[in-house]
Design a protein around this motif. Structure first.
Motif: not given
Length: 208
Positions: A64-67, A71-72, A127-128, A146-147
């Motif tokens: 999973l591409q989590l941020q 956004q880090a 997102g937001q 996390l996003n």
């Protein structure tokens, strides 16, 4: 007893040990359940209980591409070793979402000495966060937000028995082991005390 007799006796004991050991190994292969259903039946007969639903097959969340909020990238292998519970959600956390967050918060608080080895993660797909959700999440100081991508998580869980966002299906919280495997799930139908029992049992028999 002569030396020759002693030698023969020693050889006999050695062969007997080999035969017994070989029999145990062979029996293990023959008796060990070949299916997940049979394995769970065996575990139950040995006294191991669970109240959540096993995710079959277990799948990894590492892809999973989590941020983080800034956004880090949040990379699983760079985090502390913990058991985690992920709660998929949206920018607007509806009543079911809030109730599930509340349930898992109470579980986390009640873990006592195990609480430091446990982390809850809210994965926001949109997102937001909206203002109401931001306010509600202030009531969850130990929740990590996390996003992430809804489609990515859906793809990971698609071939399991607990796919994400099936029509009319209840919202699920997914239990993740220390190696990143999504291995159990819970809904609001599960009792908090039983979830605590599951988690404590897992942590009792795992390092950390």
């Amino acid at each position: 007893m002569t030396q020759q007799e002693k030698t023969r006796s020693g050889q006999w004991h050695l062969w007997l040990l080999i035969i017994i050991l070989g029999g145990v190994i062979t029996a293990g292969f023959l008796l060990f359940p070949k299916t997940e259903k049979a394995r769970q039946k065996l575990l139950g007969s040995l006294g191991t209980t669970n109240h959540g639903e096993f995710v079959l097959p277990a799948v990894s969340m590492k892809s999973l591409q989590l941020q983080n909020a800034d956004q880090a990238p949040w990379v699983f292998d760079e985090q502390k070793v913990k058991w985690r519970m992920i709660i998929p959600g949206h920018a607007a956390c509806n009543q079911e979402c809030q109730d599930l967050l509340y349930l898992t918060r109470q579980v986390h608080i009640s873990l006592g000495k195990y609480s430091r080895r446990f982390e809850r993660i809210y994965i926001n797909f949109d997102g937001q966060l909206d203002s109401d959700t931001q306010e509600y999440l202030k009531l969850h100081p130990f929740l990590h937000v996390l996003n992430g991508s809804q489609s990515e998580l859906m793809e990971i869980l698609a071939e399991t028995n607990t796919p994400l966002n099936v029509k009319d299906a209840p919202l699920r919280a997914y239990m993740v082991d220390q190696n990143g495997l999504i291995m159990m799930s819970y809904t609001l139908a599960d009792d908090g005390l039983e979830i605590i029992e599951d988690i404590e049992h897992l942590m009792k028999y795992s390092p950390g």
